[in-house]
Motif scaffolding. Structure first.
Motif, short mmCIF file in Angstrom:
data_model
loop_
_atom_site.label_atom_id
_atom_site.label_comp_id
_atom_site.label_asym_id
_atom_site.label_seq_id
_atom_site.Cartn_x
_atom_site.Cartn_y
_atom_site.Cartn_z
N ALA A 1 -7.65 -8.38 -2.84
CA ALA A 1 -6.85 -7.80 -3.99
C ALA A 1 -6.06 -6.54 -3.73
CB ALA A 1 -8.06 -7.63 -5.04
N ASP A 2 -6.47 -5.99 -2.92
CA ASP A 2 -5.42 -4.83 -2.45
C ASP A 2 -4.22 -5.17 -1.76
OD1 ASP A 2 -7.20 -2.89 -3.30
OD2 ASP A 2 -8.24 -2.51 -1.52
N ALA A 10 -2.16 -6.81 -4.54
CA ALA A 10 -1.35 -5.74 -5.42
C ALA A 10 -0.59 -5.07 -4.54
CB ALA A 10 -2.58 -4.62 -5.79
N ARG A 36 2.50 -7.68 -4.09
CA ARG A 36 3.35 -7.75 -5.43
C ARG A 36 4.13 -6.83 -6.12
NH1 ARG A 36 3.15 -11.51 -9.99
NH2 ARG A 36 3.69 -10.46 -11.62
N PHE A 37 3.52 -5.66 -5.80
CA PHE A 37 4.55 -4.34 -6.28
C PHE A 37 5.17 -3.53 -5.11
CE2 PHE A 37 0.89 -4.69 -9.24
CZ PHE A 37 1.63 -5.00 -10.37
#
Length: 150
Positions: free
Chosen positions: A31-32, A35, A38-39
């Protein structure tokens, strides 16, 4: 990209060389990675790669290249792709590391040699030696003079 005859041998060399680093990279939650990708927080990913590599390679040998990609679809295992650069003295290897649930893979996209030879097999052998020289190896324990006399 047209694969060359020596690409597979070089991918094996790179994969074997970074296997311990890959184990460290797997300690980061998927998940890190999602993120950060994605960002476009590539500096965070670069820090993760640098931290994972610092125990196994000389400083600056393995680093994040131009970014990465997260492949996430409903009902499928996420795939994280990181563009990495392996820079032992004398060569630069540009490759993609693919991290999945239970496996990882390396795809070498380009190798640049400072002083290439006309023989691709010799270049491949030289690459293996260059990477080996860039590795940090544990030294054997030192024996003190007192211990040696006992």
């Amino acid at each position: 990209m047209n694969r060359q005859d020596h690409s597979e041998a070089r991918e094996i060399i790179v994969a074997n060389a970074i296997s311990e680093v890959v184990a460290e990279l797997r300690m980061v939650d998927v998940a890190d990675y999602l993120a950060f990708l994605r960002f476009e927080q590539f500096a965070s990913i670069a820090d993760i790669v640098e931290s994972a590599a610092e125990l196994y390679f000389m400083p600056g040998t393995l680093k994040l290249g131009h970014g990465g990609e997260a492949v996430v679809n409903w009902g499928e295992v996420p795939k994280i792709k990181l563009d990495l650069e392996l820079r032992p003295r004398g060569a630069t290897v540009y490759f993609t590391l693919r991290l999945e649930d239970e496996q990882a893979g390396v795809e070498v996209t380009y190798v640049s040699f400072d002083q290439p030879t006309p023989d691709a097999d010799e270049n491949t052998r030289n690459l293996a030696a260059m990477i080996e020289q860039a590795r940090i190896r544990k030294s054997p324990p030192r024996v003190s003079a007192v211990e040696h006399r006992l």
